[in-house]
Motif scaffolding. Structure first.
Motif, PDB file in Angstrom:
ATOM      1  N   LYS A 159       0.724  -1.184   0.090  1.00  0.00           N
ATOM      2  CA  LYS A 159      -0.105  -0.021   0.132  1.00  0.00           C
ATOM      3  C   LYS A 159       0.816   1.456  -0.067  1.00  0.00           C
ATOM      4  O   LYS A 159       0.634   2.360  -0.793  1.00  0.00           O
ATOM      5  CB  LYS A 159      -0.968  -0.067   1.271  1.00  0.00           C
ATOM      6  N   THR A 160       2.078   1.252   0.812  1.00  0.00           N
ATOM      7  CA  THR A 160       3.011   2.490   0.878  1.00  0.00           C
ATOM      8  C   THR A 160       3.474   2.525  -0.558  1.00  0.00           C
ATOM      9  O   THR A 160       3.705   3.746  -1.030  1.00  0.00           O
ATOM     10  CB  THR A 160       3.956   2.274   1.763  1.00  0.00           C
ATOM     11  N   ALA A 161       4.088   1.432  -1.162  1.00  0.00           N
ATOM     12  CA  ALA A 161       4.604   1.629  -2.447  1.00  0.00           C
ATOM     13  C   ALA A 161       3.431   2.225  -3.625  1.00  0.00           C
ATOM     14  O   ALA A 161       3.703   2.790  -4.289  1.00  0.00           O
ATOM     15  CB  ALA A 161       4.945   0.250  -3.091  1.00  0.00           C
ATOM     16  N   LEU A 162       1.992   1.763  -3.485  1.00  0.00           N
ATOM     17  CA  LEU A 162       1.167   2.287  -4.174  1.00  0.00           C
ATOM     18  C   LEU A 162       1.061   3.774  -4.263  1.00  0.00           C
ATOM     19  O   LEU A 162       0.704   4.532  -5.133  1.00  0.00           O
ATOM     20  CB  LEU A 162      -0.204   1.552  -3.900  1.00  0.00           C
ATOM     21  N   GLU A 163       1.021   4.311  -2.848  1.00  0.00           N
ATOM     22  CA  GLU A 163       0.743   5.623  -2.696  1.00  0.00           C
ATOM     23  C   GLU A 163       1.973   6.338  -3.242  1.00  0.00           C
ATOM     24  O   GLU A 163       1.637   7.527  -3.938  1.00  0.00           O
ATOM     25  CB  GLU A 163       0.810   5.932  -1.085  1.00  0.00           C
ATOM     26  N   ASP A 164       3.373   5.683  -3.153  1.00  0.00           N
ATOM     27  CA  ASP A 164       4.266   6.622  -3.717  1.00  0.00           C
ATOM     28  C   ASP A 164       4.035   6.700  -5.114  1.00  0.00           C
ATOM     29  O   ASP A 164       4.445   7.557  -5.686  1.00  0.00           O
ATOM     30  CB  ASP A 164       5.648   5.637  -3.253  1.00  0.00           C
ATOM     31  N   SER A 167       1.771   9.155  -5.990  1.00  0.00           N
ATOM     32  CA  SER A 167       2.318  10.682  -6.071  1.00  0.00           C
ATOM     33  C   SER A 167       3.204  10.949  -6.979  1.00  0.00           C
ATOM     34  O   SER A 167       3.304  12.086  -7.522  1.00  0.00           O
ATOM     35  CB  SER A 167       2.969  10.559  -4.545  1.00  0.00           C
ATOM     36  N   SER A 168       3.950   9.762  -7.601  1.00  0.00           N
ATOM     37  CA  SER A 168       4.984   9.955  -8.441  1.00  0.00           C
ATOM     38  C   SER A 168       4.120  10.522  -9.898  1.00  0.00           C
ATOM     39  O   SER A 168       4.578  11.072 -10.841  1.00  0.00           O
ATOM     40  CB  SER A 168       6.018   8.927  -8.617  1.00  0.00           C
ATOM     41  N   LEU A 169       3.026   9.744  -9.970  1.00  0.00           N
ATOM     42  CA  LEU A 169       2.277   9.838 -11.057  1.00  0.00           C
ATOM     43  C   LEU A 169       1.755  11.320 -11.307  1.00  0.00           C
ATOM     44  O   LEU A 169       1.564  11.946 -12.278  1.00  0.00           O
ATOM     45  CB  LEU A 169       1.045   8.745 -11.207  1.00  0.00           C
ATOM     46  N   GLU A 174       1.868  16.640 -13.512  1.00  0.00           N
ATOM     47  CA  GLU A 174       2.119  18.078 -13.494  1.00  0.00           C
ATOM     48  C   GLU A 174       3.396  18.766 -14.205  1.00  0.00           C
ATOM     49  O   GLU A 174       3.234  19.582 -14.873  1.00  0.00           O
ATOM     50  CB  GLU A 174       2.320  18.589 -11.838  1.00  0.00           C
ATOM     51  N   GLN A 175       4.347  17.803 -14.087  1.00  0.00           N
ATOM     52  CA  GLN A 175       5.209  18.278 -15.077  1.00  0.00           C
ATOM     53  C   GLN A 175       5.180  18.271 -16.578  1.00  0.00           C
ATOM     54  O   GLN A 175       5.592  18.996 -17.606  1.00  0.00           O
ATOM     55  CB  GLN A 175       6.666  17.262 -14.872  1.00  0.00           C
TER      56      GLN A 175
END
Length: 236
Positions: A159-164, A167-169, A174-175
């Protein structure tokens, strides 16, 4: 004169023979030549023919006697067929479910086998009591329980990796949006620079603009074109 003694050896009297005696001179040599005896045939033609006739007659007589013995043998006694009856118990047939009771000895093998494997590793903390050879299992029954500590820890990490990743997505989106704005800005700047260069060429042809000023505008177009390409590369 003294009398002389004479010695004489007594000779045996000659045997008398009834037949004539042949006298052979002392210097004569005796010769003997063997003569082959004449072989007489053991069987003649008529003897062989007679023996053949006798052998055929013996075989014919034996066949005749055997045929007579076969023909005169007694016929076997035939058993007469007779009807047999049995006494049975008769009951009325009724529709129903019946389970036969079979008493036997042996080993029962399962028709199908199933391999049970947990999706996560861990220590087994519970096993169903009827999970054994010959046990009866119910549908939906819990067979084995595994210590959930490792599973829950792995789930939390996932779940932590999924949230990361989310966030990266979001950051990448945005970039991407910013780079798309940069591409639009660079495209507009390039178009303005190209319009200015076209006007500078007209002024240069009319003699109102120096070559240095024209080169400056050409350099500006080249820089803005390079900026546009960089922005497009950042989008990729």
């Amino acid at each position: 004169m003294p009398a002389q003694k004479t010695s004489s050896q007594a000779r045996p009297p000659a045997k008398k023979s009834d037949g004539p005696v042949s006298k052979t001179p002392p210097n004569a040599k005796m010769s003997w030549e063997p003569t082959a005896p004449k072989v007489k045939p053991r069987f003649g033609f008529f003897s062989l023919f007679f023996r053949t006739i006798v052998a055929i007659a013996i075989l014919a007589g034996a066949a005749f006697v055997a045929q007579g013995m076969i023909a005169s043998r007694p016929e076997p006694v035939e058993r007469k067929a007779f009807e047999r009856s049995f006494t049975v118990s008769v009951v009325s047939a009724q529709l129903g479910e019946y389970t036969p009771n079979i008493s036997a000895f042996g080993e029962i093998n399962a028709a199908q086998t199933l391999n049970i494997r947990a999706p996560a590793a861990g220590e087994v903390i519970y096993v169903a009591p009827n999970l054994r050879a010959g046990g009866i299992l119910q549908a939906g029954q819990v067979l084995v329980k595994v210590d959930p500590f490792d599973y829950e820890l792995s789930l939390s990490d996932a779940k932590t990796a999924l949230e990361d990743a989310r966030s990266s997505l979001a950051e990448a989106e945005e970039q991407l949006r910013i780079q798309q704005l940069n591409v639009a800005y660079a495209q507009n700047s390039l178009e303005l620079a190209q319009t200015d260069l076209t006007r500078a060429n007209s002024l240069f042809d009319a003699g109102s603009l120096t070559s240095q000023q024209l080169e400056t505008r050409e350099l500006t177009v080249s820089q803005r074109d390079q900026s546009l390409r960089q922005a497009q590369s950042n989008i990729v």
